[in-house]
Write an enzyme that holds these catalytic residues in place. Structure first.
Site, PDB file in Angstrom:
ATOM      1  N   TYR A   1      -8.875   6.651  19.808  1.00 42.80           N
ATOM      2  CA  TYR A   1      -9.966   6.015  19.067  1.00 42.80           C
ATOM      3  C   TYR A   1      -9.970   4.495  19.205  1.00 42.80           C
ATOM      4  O   TYR A   1     -10.775   3.826  18.570  1.00 42.80           O
ATOM      5  CB  TYR A   1      -9.927   6.463  17.599  1.00 42.80           C
ATOM      6  CG  TYR A   1     -10.203   7.942  17.490  1.00 42.80           C
ATOM      7  CD1 TYR A   1     -11.499   8.442  17.562  1.00 42.80           C
ATOM      8  CD2 TYR A   1      -9.154   8.855  17.399  1.00 42.80           C
ATOM      9  CE1 TYR A   1     -11.748   9.804  17.519  1.00 42.80           C
ATOM     10  CE2 TYR A   1      -9.395  10.216  17.358  1.00 42.80           C
ATOM     11  CZ  TYR A   1     -10.700  10.687  17.421  1.00 42.80           C
ATOM     12  OH  TYR A   1     -10.940  12.036  17.397  1.00 42.80           O
TER      13      TYR A   1
ATOM     14  N   HIS B   1      -0.704  -0.324   5.606  1.00 39.12           N
ATOM     15  CA  HIS B   1      -1.139   0.708   6.547  1.00 39.12           C
ATOM     16  C   HIS B   1      -0.177   1.890   6.676  1.00 39.12           C
ATOM     17  O   HIS B   1       0.342   2.180   7.741  1.00 39.12           O
ATOM     18  CB  HIS B   1      -1.407   0.078   7.917  1.00 39.12           C
ATOM     19  CG  HIS B   1      -2.427  -1.006   7.886  1.00 39.12           C
ATOM     20  ND1 HIS B   1      -2.750  -1.763   8.992  1.00 39.12           N
ATOM     21  CD2 HIS B   1      -3.193  -1.500   6.877  1.00 39.12           C
ATOM     22  CE1 HIS B   1      -3.676  -2.655   8.670  1.00 39.12           C
ATOM     23  NE2 HIS B   1      -3.955  -2.507   7.375  1.00 39.12           N
TER      24      HIS B   1
ATOM     25  N   GLU C   1     -14.608   2.876  10.329  1.00 39.53           N
ATOM     26  CA  GLU C   1     -15.161   3.915  11.199  1.00 39.53           C
ATOM     27  C   GLU C   1     -15.126   5.297  10.563  1.00 39.53           C
ATOM     28  O   GLU C   1     -14.242   5.612   9.771  1.00 39.53           O
ATOM     29  CB  GLU C   1     -14.347   3.994  12.504  1.00 39.53           C
ATOM     30  CG  GLU C   1     -14.374   2.750  13.346  1.00 39.53           C
ATOM     31  CD  GLU C   1     -13.596   2.895  14.641  1.00 39.53           C
ATOM     32  OE1 GLU C   1     -13.552   1.925  15.412  1.00 39.53           O
ATOM     33  OE2 GLU C   1     -13.028   4.001  14.892  1.00 39.53           O
TER      34      GLU C   1
ATOM     35  N   GLN D   1       0.806  -1.213   0.000  1.00 36.23           N
ATOM     36  CA  GLN D   1       0.000   0.000   0.000  1.00 36.23           C
ATOM     37  C   GLN D   1       0.843   1.268   0.000  1.00 36.23           C
ATOM     38  O   GLN D   1       0.309   2.371  -0.041  1.00 36.23           O
ATOM     39  CB  GLN D   1      -0.924  -0.006   1.224  1.00 36.23           C
ATOM     40  CG  GLN D   1      -1.905  -1.165   1.240  1.00 36.23           C
ATOM     41  CD  GLN D   1      -2.613  -1.333   2.574  1.00 36.23           C
ATOM     42  OE1 GLN D   1      -2.501  -0.495   3.465  1.00 36.23           O
ATOM     43  NE2 GLN D   1      -3.345  -2.422   2.723  1.00 36.23           N
TER      44      GLN D   1
ATOM     45  N   TYR E   1      -9.112 -11.206  10.170  1.00 38.34           N
ATOM     46  CA  TYR E   1      -9.496 -11.695   8.846  1.00 38.34           C
ATOM     47  C   TYR E   1      -9.793 -13.191   8.867  1.00 38.34           C
ATOM     48  O   TYR E   1     -10.529 -13.690   8.010  1.00 38.34           O
ATOM     49  CB  TYR E   1      -8.404 -11.368   7.827  1.00 38.34           C
ATOM     50  CG  TYR E   1      -8.269  -9.880   7.589  1.00 38.34           C
ATOM     51  CD1 TYR E   1      -9.275  -9.168   6.957  1.00 38.34           C
ATOM     52  CD2 TYR E   1      -7.144  -9.187   8.014  1.00 38.34           C
ATOM     53  CE1 TYR E   1      -9.173  -7.799   6.746  1.00 38.34           C
ATOM     54  CE2 TYR E   1      -7.023  -7.822   7.811  1.00 38.34           C
ATOM     55  CZ  TYR E   1      -8.039  -7.133   7.173  1.00 38.34           C
ATOM     56  OH  TYR E   1      -7.929  -5.782   6.982  1.00 38.34           O
TER      57      TYR E   1
END
Length: 372
Positions: free
Chosen positions: A257, A153, A247, A89, A268
Site C-alpha cells: 500500500y 503507531h 486512506e 498510543q 507535519y
C-alpha cells in the site's frame, strides 16, 4: 477533432478515472439528525475496543490496561488482563470474539507488550477465555519485534474473515524508512493467522527466506480501523496518513500500500515526503482524505434499525469529533455525511448486538444512536 487532441483527451479521461476520489471531490454534508444520542457507559478515559458477549453485555478495553465488563449498568474490571506498555498510543488495544465464541469461548486481544529483550514495547496478539470475571487460558499468538520506546503507531485492530482466519494490524512504530517496506521486519503491516496462532502456508511471504511469515500486506502506516464487508466478505481497513492522506483500503494478499514511497500527505512540518502519490505495483486507496480526519474505528451499517443507512460505511474522526457515514457504490465512495457531530474524539464505532450504532469517545464513554 484533431487526432492528437483526441488521444490526449482520452488519456486524461482514463487517468482521472483511475484516481481514487478524495475529500475535495465529494462534499461533506451534515446529515439531518433523525436519531438521539444516548450515553450507555460513562466515566471512561480512553475506550479502545468493544466486543459484545452473547448475553448482550460488552467487553471494553481501556488503553491504560483495564478490561471492563459492562453488564446491566454495572462496570466490573476483569482480572488477569495482560501487562501493557502504556506509553503514547500504546496500551490495551482491540478486542474481538471468535466467530464461534458460543462454542469455544475464545477472545482475541491486541496490546502493546513489553515482552522481549529490549526496553519499550511492540504490538502483540493473544487469545484467552473469560471465567468468573478473570482471563484464563492465555496464549500469545504473535509478538512483534524488536521493542522500541517510541510511543506512536502500534495499530491495532482485529477482524475475522469468512474462512476463519484472524487479521490484525500493527503500525510502523514511527520508523517509516525501516519497517513498512521490509517484509523481514515487523511493523507497518496487516497480519493473517489461523485462529490457533499457526501461520497459513498460503500466506504471501511464507516461503520467503527470513520474512515474517504472518505478513499478509505491507506498506501500511498505522491502521486503526478494520471491518468485514457484510456482502462480499472482504476485509476493509483504514489507516492514518501523515499530514493529509488518510486512506481506505481493501486488504489483498501480498499487496503493497505504498507507505512511505507514495502518499497523498506531507510531513507535519509541511515539507514533502515524496513527489509520488501513485506508483506501478503499489495499490492505490479506494478513498483518501486531505486534510486528515484522523480516522479510528470502522463498521458497516447492518440490520434494519437505520434503513436509509444500511450498507454504508462508518468511520470515526479523532480530529474533528464526529462519525463519517460514507455511501458506497461497489468499492467506490460516492457520498459523505457527518453524523454524531461534536460528540468528541471518536476512538471506535461498531454495530452492537441490538442493531444500534455504538460510538466510543475519549474522555467520556460509549454512546449509541437511537433512531427516532
Amino acid at each position: 477533432m484533431n487526432k492528437h487532441i483526441f488521444i490526449i483527451s482520452t488519456l486524461v479521461f482514463y487517468m482521472s478515472c483511475a484516481q481514487p476520489k478524495k475529500k475535495e471531490d465529494i462534499a461533506l454534508k451534515a446529515e439531518p439528525q433523525s436519531y438521539k444520542i444516548e450515553a450507555v457507559v460513562k466515566g471512561l478515559i480512553n475506550p479502545w475496543g468493544m466486543a459484545w458477549l452473547p448475553d448482550g453485555s460488552i467487553l471494553i478495553t481501556e488503553k491504560d490496561g483495564r478490561l471492563i465488563h459492562f453488564n446491566a449498568g454495572e462496570q466490573t474490571e476483569i482480572a488477569n488482563a495482560p501487562n501493557v506498555f502504556n506509553s503514547g498510543q500504546g496500551g490495551l488495544l482491540d478486542i474481538e470474539l471468535h466467530p464461534n465464541y458460543a462454542k469455544n469461548g475464545w477472545l482475541y486481544i491486541t496490546y502493546a507488550s513489553e515482552e522481549g529483550a529490549e526496553n519499550g514495547g511492540h504490538t502483540a496478539l493473544i487469545r484467552c477465555k473469560l471465567k468468573n470475571n478473570s482471563l484464563t487460558n492465555i496464549e500469545t499468538l504473535y509478538k512483534a519485534q524488536p521493542n522500541t520506546e517510541a510511543g506512536q503507531h502500534f495499530g491495532s485492530r482485529i477482524e475475522f474473515d469468512n474462512d476463519g482466519y484472524v487479521y490484525f494490524s500493527i503500525g510502523e512504530r514511527g520508523e517509516r524508512d525501516l519497517n513498512p517496506q521490509n517484509t523481514k521486519r515487523d511493523g507497518g503491516k496487516i497480519y493473517r493467522l489461523n485462529d490457533d496462532g499457526s501461520i497459513p502456508p498460503d500466506n504471501p511471504f511464507y516461503n520467503e527466506a527470513n520474512a515474517k511469515k504472518a505478513i499478509f500486506t505491507y506498506g501500511n502506516r498505522n491502521p486503526q480501523g478494520m471491518a468485514k464487508h457484510p456482502d462480499t466478505g472482504e476485509i476493509w481497513m483504514h489507516e492514518h496518513g501523515p499530514k493529509g492522506g488518510d486512506e481506505i483500503n481493501i486488504i489483498k494478499k501480498g499487496a503493497n500500500y505504498g507507505w512511505p514511497l507514495v502518499t497523498y500527505g506531507v510531513n507535519y512540518s509541511g515539507t514533502k515526503i515524496t513527489d509520488e502519490a501513485t506508483r506501478e505495483g503499489i495499490v492505490s486507496p479506494i478513498y483518501y482524505w486531505t486534510p486528515s480526519i484522523a480516522p479510528c474505528g470502522m463498521a458497516f451499517v447492518t440490520g434494519d434499525k437505520y434503513p436509509k443507512w444500511k450498507g454504508k460505511l462508518l468511520v470515526g474522526s479523532l480530529k474533528f469529533g464526529y462519525v463519517e457515514l460514507l455511501s458506497l457504490e461497489g468499492n467506490k465512495v460516492i457520498g459523505r455525511q457527518k453524523i454524531a457531530q461534536d460528540i468528541g474524539r471518536v476512538r471506535n464505532v461498531k454495530m452492537g448486538l441490538d442493531g444500534l450504532i455504538y460510538i466510543a469517545v475519549e474522555g467520556q464513554g460509549i454512546f449509541r444512536l437511537i433512531p427516532e
